[in-house]
Scaffold this active site. Structure first.
Site, PDB file in Angstrom:
ATOM      1  N   ASP A  68       3.344   6.101   7.907  1.00  0.00           N
ATOM      2  CA  ASP A  68       3.860   4.754   7.620  1.00  0.00           C
ATOM      3  C   ASP A  68       4.390   4.139   8.897  1.00  0.00           C
ATOM      4  O   ASP A  68       4.892   4.837   9.783  1.00  0.00           O
ATOM      5  CB  ASP A  68       4.971   4.795   6.556  1.00  0.00           C
ATOM      6  CG  ASP A  68       5.081   3.479   5.809  1.00  0.00           C
ATOM      7  OD1 ASP A  68       4.660   3.410   4.644  1.00  0.00           O
ATOM      8  OD2 ASP A  68       5.574   2.489   6.412  1.00  0.00           O
TER       9      ASP A  68
ATOM     10  N   LYS B   3      11.710   4.660   6.965  1.00  0.00           N
ATOM     11  CA  LYS B   3      11.180   5.370   5.795  1.00  0.00           C
ATOM     12  C   LYS B   3      10.744   6.788   6.179  1.00  0.00           C
ATOM     13  O   LYS B   3      11.065   7.764   5.501  1.00  0.00           O
ATOM     14  CB  LYS B   3       9.978   4.577   5.269  1.00  0.00           C
ATOM     15  CG  LYS B   3       9.541   4.922   3.892  1.00  0.00           C
ATOM     16  CD  LYS B   3       8.421   3.995   3.412  1.00  0.00           C
ATOM     17  CE  LYS B   3       8.935   2.801   2.658  1.00  0.00           C
ATOM     18  NZ  LYS B   3       7.908   2.037   1.951  1.00  0.00           N
TER      19      LYS B   3
ATOM     20  N   THR C 286      -0.734  -4.957  -0.763  1.00  0.00           N
ATOM     21  CA  THR C 286      -1.608  -6.131  -0.814  1.00  0.00           C
ATOM     22  C   THR C 286      -0.879  -7.213  -1.619  1.00  0.00           C
ATOM     23  O   THR C 286      -1.286  -7.555  -2.730  1.00  0.00           O
ATOM     24  CB  THR C 286      -2.966  -5.804  -1.477  1.00  0.00           C
ATOM     25  OG1 THR C 286      -2.734  -5.090  -2.709  1.00  0.00           O
ATOM     26  CG2 THR C 286      -3.837  -4.957  -0.580  1.00  0.00           C
TER      27      THR C 286
ATOM     28  N   LEU D  63      -1.813   4.459 -11.455  1.00  0.00           N
ATOM     29  CA  LEU D  63      -0.523   5.025 -11.866  1.00  0.00           C
ATOM     30  C   LEU D  63       0.474   3.924 -12.206  1.00  0.00           C
ATOM     31  O   LEU D  63       0.393   2.808 -11.693  1.00  0.00           O
ATOM     32  CB  LEU D  63       0.035   5.948 -10.784  1.00  0.00           C
ATOM     33  CG  LEU D  63       0.400   5.391  -9.397  1.00  0.00           C
ATOM     34  CD1 LEU D  63       1.710   4.643  -9.384  1.00  0.00           C
ATOM     35  CD2 LEU D  63       0.449   6.508  -8.389  1.00  0.00           C
TER      36      LEU D  63
ATOM     37  N   HIS E  65       4.225  -4.685 -26.778  1.00  0.00           N
ATOM     38  CA  HIS E  65       5.670  -4.835 -26.968  1.00  0.00           C
ATOM     39  C   HIS E  65       6.084  -6.209 -26.469  1.00  0.00           C
ATOM     40  O   HIS E  65       5.971  -6.499 -25.270  1.00  0.00           O
ATOM     41  CB  HIS E  65       6.437  -3.745 -26.219  1.00  0.00           C
ATOM     42  CG  HIS E  65       6.070  -2.371 -26.688  1.00  0.00           C
ATOM     43  ND1 HIS E  65       6.487  -1.865 -27.890  1.00  0.00           N
ATOM     44  CD2 HIS E  65       5.279  -1.431 -26.148  1.00  0.00           C
ATOM     45  CE1 HIS E  65       5.976  -0.660 -28.069  1.00  0.00           C
ATOM     46  NE2 HIS E  65       5.234  -0.380 -27.018  1.00  0.00           N
TER      47      HIS E  65
ATOM     48  N   CYS F  16       2.505  -5.335  -9.653  1.00  0.00           N
ATOM     49  CA  CYS F  16       1.041  -5.395  -9.801  1.00  0.00           C
ATOM     50  C   CYS F  16       0.533  -6.540 -10.660  1.00  0.00           C
ATOM     51  O   CYS F  16      -0.264  -7.346 -10.188  1.00  0.00           O
ATOM     52  CB  CYS F  16       0.530  -4.070 -10.357  1.00  0.00           C
ATOM     53  SG  CYS F  16       0.712  -2.721  -9.185  1.00  0.00           S
TER      54      CYS F  16
ATOM     55  N   ARG G  14      10.163  -6.044  -7.643  1.00  0.00           N
ATOM     56  CA  ARG G  14       9.152  -7.053  -7.326  1.00  0.00           C
ATOM     57  C   ARG G  14       8.763  -7.850  -8.576  1.00  0.00           C
ATOM     58  O   ARG G  14       8.334  -7.284  -9.564  1.00  0.00           O
ATOM     59  CB  ARG G  14       7.936  -6.396  -6.675  1.00  0.00           C
ATOM     60  CG  ARG G  14       8.222  -5.956  -5.241  1.00  0.00           C
ATOM     61  CD  ARG G  14       7.043  -5.260  -4.595  1.00  0.00           C
ATOM     62  NE  ARG G  14       6.920  -3.881  -5.000  1.00  0.00           N
ATOM     63  CZ  ARG G  14       6.035  -3.023  -4.470  1.00  0.00           C
ATOM     64  NH1 ARG G  14       5.212  -3.439  -3.539  1.00  0.00           N
ATOM     65  NH2 ARG G  14       5.983  -1.774  -4.882  1.00  0.00           N
TER      66      ARG G  14
HETATM   67  P1  NAD Z   1       4.586  -0.487  -0.970  1.00  0.00           P
HETATM   68  O1  NAD Z   1       4.936  -1.822  -0.433  1.00  0.00           O
HETATM   69  O2  NAD Z   1       5.582   0.298  -1.748  1.00  0.00           O
HETATM   70  O3  NAD Z   1       4.076   0.459   0.223  1.00  0.00           O
HETATM   71  C1  NAD Z   1       3.195   0.057   1.210  1.00  0.00           C
HETATM   72  C2  NAD Z   1       3.561   0.819   2.492  1.00  0.00           C
HETATM   73  O4  NAD Z   1       2.547   0.615   3.461  1.00  0.00           O
HETATM   74  C3  NAD Z   1       4.870   0.353   3.130  1.00  0.00           C
HETATM   75  O5  NAD Z   1       5.739   1.468   3.265  1.00  0.00           O
HETATM   76  C4  NAD Z   1       4.442  -0.181   4.507  1.00  0.00           C
HETATM   77  O6  NAD Z   1       5.405   0.057   5.512  1.00  0.00           O
HETATM   78  C5  NAD Z   1       3.169   0.599   4.739  1.00  0.00           C
HETATM   79  N1  NAD Z   1       2.234   0.006   5.719  1.00  0.00           N
HETATM   80  C6  NAD Z   1       1.778  -1.255   5.811  1.00  0.00           C
HETATM   81  N2  NAD Z   1       0.898  -1.374   6.808  1.00  0.00           N
HETATM   82  C7  NAD Z   1       0.763  -0.148   7.362  1.00  0.00           C
HETATM   83  C8  NAD Z   1      -0.030   0.393   8.415  1.00  0.00           C
HETATM   84  N3  NAD Z   1      -0.895  -0.373   9.121  1.00  0.00           N
HETATM   85  N4  NAD Z   1       0.081   1.697   8.720  1.00  0.00           N
HETATM   86  C9  NAD Z   1       0.938   2.482   8.005  1.00  0.00           C
HETATM   87  N5  NAD Z   1       1.697   2.038   7.004  1.00  0.00           N
HETATM   88  C10 NAD Z   1       1.612   0.739   6.666  1.00  0.00           C
HETATM   89  O7  NAD Z   1       3.272  -0.741  -1.856  1.00  0.00           O
HETATM   90  P2  NAD Z   1       2.811   0.039  -3.185  1.00  0.00           P
HETATM   91  O8  NAD Z   1       3.574  -0.446  -4.355  1.00  0.00           O
HETATM   92  O9  NAD Z   1       2.750   1.495  -2.884  1.00  0.00           O
HETATM   93  O10 NAD Z   1       1.322  -0.542  -3.324  1.00  0.00           O
HETATM   94  C11 NAD Z   1       0.292  -0.168  -2.437  1.00  0.00           C
HETATM   95  C12 NAD Z   1      -1.031  -0.638  -3.021  1.00  0.00           C
HETATM   96  O11 NAD Z   1      -1.291   0.058  -4.244  1.00  0.00           O
HETATM   97  C13 NAD Z   1      -1.061  -2.121  -3.389  1.00  0.00           C
HETATM   98  O12 NAD Z   1      -2.358  -2.627  -3.144  1.00  0.00           O
HETATM   99  C14 NAD Z   1      -0.774  -2.123  -4.871  1.00  0.00           C
HETATM  100  O13 NAD Z   1      -1.324  -3.244  -5.513  1.00  0.00           O
HETATM  101  C15 NAD Z   1      -1.483  -0.859  -5.315  1.00  0.00           C
HETATM  102  N6  NAD Z   1      -0.950  -0.264  -6.534  1.00  0.00           N
HETATM  103  C16 NAD Z   1       0.396  -0.199  -6.739  1.00  0.00           C
HETATM  104  C17 NAD Z   1       0.896   0.399  -7.897  1.00  0.00           C
HETATM  105  C18 NAD Z   1       2.377   0.474  -8.146  1.00  0.00           C
HETATM  106  O14 NAD Z   1       2.760   0.818  -9.272  1.00  0.00           O
HETATM  107  N7  NAD Z   1       3.235   0.175  -7.186  1.00  0.00           N
HETATM  108  C19 NAD Z   1       0.014   0.956  -8.837  1.00  0.00           C
HETATM  109  C20 NAD Z   1      -1.367   0.899  -8.575  1.00  0.00           C
HETATM  110  C21 NAD Z   1      -1.831   0.281  -7.420  1.00  0.00           C
END
Ligand code: NAD
Length: 439
Positions: free
Chosen positions: A30, A35, A86, A153, A254, A263, A331
């Site tokens: 990361d 972090k 994203t 997830l 619900h 998301c 979020r």
């Molecule tokens: P998040 O914001 O919690 O984590 C993203 C991480 O990526 C951050 O810690 C950031 O510092 C890091 N990052 C960004 N650019 C980087 C780089 N170039 N190199 C290394 N690290 C980098 O996001 P999230 O909630 O984990 O979501 C990630 C993706 O998964 C999104 O596209 C989201 O839509 C998808 N997703 C999320 C969930 C969910 O429940 N949160 C479920 C399914 C899919």
């Protein structure tokens, strides 16, 4: 298998820890130095049940480590997963792919030997093509296949969802790519997690279609809730009555304050944008977005009605701030437009949340926070239940009544029964259920 996980957020950290638990060698990367430093100290930067123990045991077993340096883990990896954020792009609501493309550029420069680069982030159709183009441009001699493997997830149940998935979608036509991803997910075949292979673009669209469908289901029952209130029906019984039909299914029916979270809102917006870019109109999904936005704003008016229409000078206690229980994720939580609406109408707002208050303070700095739900409601003119944390499911109603200045409860998750609340002398409003039980 050696895996590099790029992005160590909710998805990257859970996926990385679970892959390590399967026996793979995983490095989570990361950019956020804070972090990574806390993970190296053994501190988990997010609230997700069971994640601390899972990370701890896999770090101790030397299958999981953390770094800010992408180069070495990518060079050694059989598969590099992109799990960066994203978010919605400012202005037009499309998915902001800048983090994905930046990660792709960095990965491209570090690739060595055959590697599968996998987008786990939720990305619009065609993103895999662009990731592939970037890799070819930056490193023309790289031996890489770009695949899509969307993640389904749910926060709060993330480890279980990852280890017992309904399906695993793998989008690539490349045989070598399919083999590597099959090997990575092989431990799940014991849990009968079905592996679905498809084309990359189809895999990308599956994720958005799934989220848009679930958002539609929630929004549908929310509108039926509005009708139920007017006609004296009980939306929970309606949901049960339709959900028992196997063709419909009981989940995501619900009624509540509208969907939020990291998301559904951003993914439905991005899907509509993708469709518009291709001259297709997704009218159902567009309507879902509009209905949901209006609903979140309407919740503050519901509270105002419950306290006699004027909120000026009133104190409202909000229980639950995160977009759902068992996460600290704020979020697009429905609590944000609710609290903002209450403040706009002149109320003083105090709040409690079991895990989300640190995050909430960034979004909602102008309210008072309490470490205990009863302290939070003490002297308030109404209590509003916004997130159905287990801590709020069996509150001591006598104590609550004695603590509130006025016995008004607005239950946006239908945790309590109208009869019980009436018996305790509360003015009780819920969602999609008449305040007074009818015939
Ligand atoms: P998040 O914001 O919690 O984590 C993203 C991480 O990526 C951050 O810690 C950031 O510092 C890091 N990052 C960004 N650019 C980087 C780089 N170039 N190199 C290394 N690290 C980098 O996001 P999230 O909630 O984990 O979501 C990630 C993706 O998964 C999104 O596209 C989201 O839509 C998808 N997703 C999320 C969930 C969910 O429940 N949160 C479920 C399914 C899919």
């Amino acid at each position: 298998m050696r895996i590099a996980m790029i992005g160590t957020g909710y998805v990257g950290l859970v996926s990385g820890a679970c892959f390590a638990d399967f026996g793979h060698q995983v490095t989570c990367v990361d950019k956020d130095e804070g972090k990574i430093a806390s993970l190296r100290r053994g501190e988990i930067p997010i609230f997700e049940p069971g994640l601390d123990a899972l990370v701890d045991s896999n770090v101790k077993a030397r299958r999981l480590d953390f770094t800010t340096e992408l180069k070495a883990p990518v060079a050694e990896a059989d598969a590099v997963f992109i799990a960066v954020g994203t978010p919605s792009r400012r202005g037009d609501g499309h998915a902001d792919l800048s983090y994905v493309y930046a990660a792709a550029r960095e990965i491209a420069g570090a690739l060595a030997g055959f590697t599968v680069v996998v987008t786990k982030s939720t990305v619009p159709v065609g993103t895999g093509d662009e990731v592939e183009r970037i890799i070819r441009e930056v490193n023309p001699s790289a031996d890489a296949v770009v695949a899509s493997n969307p993640e389904f997830l749910r926060e709060g149940a993330a480890i279980r969802d990852f280890k017992f998935p309904d399906r695993i979608v793998i989008g690539t036509l490349d045989e070598r790519g399919r083999k590597v991803l099959s090997d990575i997910y092989r431990p799940l075949s014991l849990n009968q997690g079905p592996l679905m292979f498809t084309q990359r673009r189809t895999a990308e669209l599956i994720k958005y279609a799934a989220n848009a469908f679930l958002a539609t289901k929630i929004t549908f029952i929310n509108e039926i809730a509005d009708l139920s209130e007017k006609v004296g029906a009980d939306v929970q019984e309606v949901a049960r009555g339709i959900g028992l039909d196997n063709r419909i299914g009981s989940k995501f029916l619900h009624a509540g304050p509208g969907f939020g979270g990291s998301c559904f809102p951003k993914d439905t917006r991005a899907l509509v944008k993708t469709a518009q870019d291709h001259d297709v109109q997704l009218r159902i999904v567009e309507a879902v977005l509009g209905v949901n936005d209006n609903r979140k704003r309407a919740m503050a008016r519901k509270v105002a009605t419950a306290v006699g229409n004027s909120l000026r000078g009133k104190t409202i206690a909000v229980l639950g701030l995160t977009f759902k229980p068992d996460t600290d994720d704020m979020r697009e939580a429905p609590s944000i437009p609710l609290v903002t609406g209450l403040l706009d109408m002149g109320a003083k707002v105090r709040a409690h949340d079991p895990a989300g208050m640190e995050q909430a303070k960034k979004e909602l700095p102008d309210i008072e926070y309490f470490d205990d739900p009863y302290a939070c409601v003490n002297g308030a003119d109404a209590m509003v239940l916004v997130t159905e944390w287990v801590q709020y499911r069996a509150l001591d109603l006598d104590r609550l009544k004695a603590t509130l200045a006025r016995p008004v409860v607005v239950d946006l998750r239908n945790i309590y029964r109208a009869e019980d609340m009436a018996a305790h002398g509360f003015v009780y409003e819920s969602v999609g259920r008449a305040s007074e039980p009818k015939v």
